[in-house]
Design a protein around this motif. Structure first.
Motif, short mmCIF file in Angstrom:
data_model
loop_
_atom_site.label_atom_id
_atom_site.label_comp_id
_atom_site.label_asym_id
_atom_site.label_seq_id
_atom_site.Cartn_x
_atom_site.Cartn_y
_atom_site.Cartn_z
N GLY A 154 16.25 -15.38 4.21
CA GLY A 154 16.99 -14.54 2.99
C GLY A 154 15.88 -13.86 2.01
N GLY A 155 14.71 -14.26 2.20
CA GLY A 155 13.73 -13.64 1.18
C GLY A 155 13.35 -12.46 1.54
N SER A 156 12.36 -11.96 0.80
CA SER A 156 11.89 -10.69 0.68
C SER A 156 10.49 -10.45 1.01
N LEU A 157 10.16 -9.60 1.38
CA LEU A 157 8.47 -8.96 1.55
C LEU A 157 8.50 -7.54 1.17
N ARG A 158 7.35 -7.20 0.74
CA ARG A 158 7.05 -5.73 0.76
C ARG A 158 5.69 -5.60 1.41
N LEU A 159 5.93 -4.58 2.47
CA LEU A 159 4.67 -4.07 2.90
C LEU A 159 4.16 -2.88 2.72
N SER A 160 3.01 -2.56 2.64
CA SER A 160 2.15 -1.48 2.18
C SER A 160 1.15 -1.01 3.07
N CYS A 161 1.04 0.34 3.28
CA CYS A 161 0.07 0.97 4.16
C CYS A 161 -0.43 2.38 3.56
N THR A 162 -1.64 2.26 3.45
CA THR A 162 -2.40 3.36 2.99
C THR A 162 -3.34 4.09 3.81
N ALA A 163 -3.23 5.56 4.03
CA ALA A 163 -3.98 6.15 5.19
C ALA A 163 -4.91 6.79 4.30
N GLY A 182 20.38 -1.71 6.26
CA GLY A 182 20.95 -2.35 5.13
C GLY A 182 20.21 -3.42 4.54
N ARG A 183 18.79 -3.73 5.27
CA ARG A 183 18.31 -4.72 4.86
C ARG A 183 16.86 -4.27 4.45
N PHE A 184 16.33 -3.43 5.12
CA PHE A 184 14.90 -2.67 4.88
C PHE A 184 15.05 -1.38 4.30
N THR A 185 13.70 -1.02 3.49
CA THR A 185 14.04 0.33 3.01
C THR A 185 12.57 0.76 3.07
N ILE A 186 12.39 1.96 3.57
CA ILE A 186 10.90 2.83 3.75
C ILE A 186 10.99 3.63 2.42
N SER A 187 9.64 3.51 1.96
CA SER A 187 9.58 4.79 0.93
C SER A 187 8.00 5.08 0.63
N GLY A 188 7.63 5.94 0.15
CA GLY A 188 6.35 6.28 0.29
C GLY A 188 6.00 7.09 -1.07
N ASP A 189 4.74 7.19 -1.22
CA ASP A 189 3.89 8.05 -2.14
C ASP A 189 3.16 9.04 -1.35
N ASN A 190 3.48 10.51 -1.25
CA ASN A 190 2.95 11.24 -0.44
C ASN A 190 1.48 11.42 -1.00
N ALA A 191 1.35 11.56 -2.42
CA ALA A 191 0.23 11.95 -3.04
C ALA A 191 -0.81 10.87 -2.67
N LYS A 192 -0.61 9.51 -2.67
CA LYS A 192 -1.26 8.65 -2.28
C LYS A 192 -1.31 8.10 -0.66
N ASN A 193 -0.74 8.81 -0.09
CA ASN A 193 -0.66 8.70 1.33
C ASN A 193 -0.35 7.22 1.64
N THR A 194 0.56 6.53 1.01
CA THR A 194 0.89 5.33 1.12
C THR A 194 2.49 5.30 1.35
N MET A 208 11.55 -5.35 2.58
CA MET A 208 12.25 -6.13 3.61
C MET A 208 12.96 -7.01 2.65
N ASN A 209 14.18 -7.08 2.65
CA ASN A 209 15.16 -8.10 2.13
C ASN A 209 16.07 -8.91 2.94
N SER A 210 16.72 -10.06 2.62
CA SER A 210 17.52 -10.64 3.49
C SER A 210 16.75 -10.95 4.93
N LEU A 211 15.53 -11.35 5.00
CA LEU A 211 14.97 -11.49 6.06
C LEU A 211 15.42 -12.85 6.77
N VAL A 241 9.15 -15.52 9.50
CA VAL A 241 10.30 -16.07 8.40
C VAL A 241 10.75 -17.18 9.18
N SER A 242 11.04 -18.46 8.17
CA SER A 242 11.24 -19.57 8.58
C SER A 242 12.97 -19.80 8.43
N SER A 243 13.20 -20.50 9.28
CA SER A 243 14.69 -20.78 9.18
C SER A 243 15.09 -22.03 8.02
#
Length: 121
Positions: A15-24, A63-75, A80-83, A119-121
């Motif tokens: 039920g929790g959330s995390l945000r992953l980041s990736c920079t190229a 409906g639970r995950f959303t991908i987004s990015g900053d093109n200028a930062k290559n990120t 991730m919600n409702s895990l 993700v723990s139950s």
């Protein structure tokens, strides 16, 4: 050679959330997130194309995950919600040059080292 550096994994309760980041380290045109659970194949979670901003989500995360990015930062980010416990896996960032969405591991040229999401139950 483009290098990808991921961050943001960890341990969270269901039920929790995390945000992953990736920079190229260099320019990319399409980036994606894959995941691999123990004894399973690596699977696509979500992908984004910088030109036009098109996105794709696997049915299991819609409906639970959303991908987004900053093109200028290559990120690229993966919010991730409702895990769920079944989201537990190593998450990999991937990137390539190319102007459309790509869905298979073999389509990507560059990979991050992976970040563990538990993700723990």
């Amino acid at each position: 050679q483009v290098q990808l550096v991921e961050s943001g994994g960890g341990l969270v309760q269901a039920g929790g959330s995390l945000r992953l980041s990736c920079t190229a380290s260099g320019r990319t045109f399409s980036m994606g997130w894959f995941r691999q659970a123990p004894r399973k194949e690596r699977e696509l979670v979500s992908t984004i194309r910088w030109v036009g901003g098109s996105t794709y989500y696997a049915d299991s995360v819609k409906g639970r995950f959303t991908i987004s990015g900053d093109n200028a930062k290559n990120t690229v980010y993966l919010q991730m919600n409702s895990l769920k416990p079944e989201d537990t896996a190593v998450y990999y960032c991937a990137a390539r040059l190319g102007g459309r969405l790509y869905y298979n591991t073999r389509d990507y040229d560059y990979w991050g080292q992976g970040t563990q999401v538990t993700v723990s139950s």
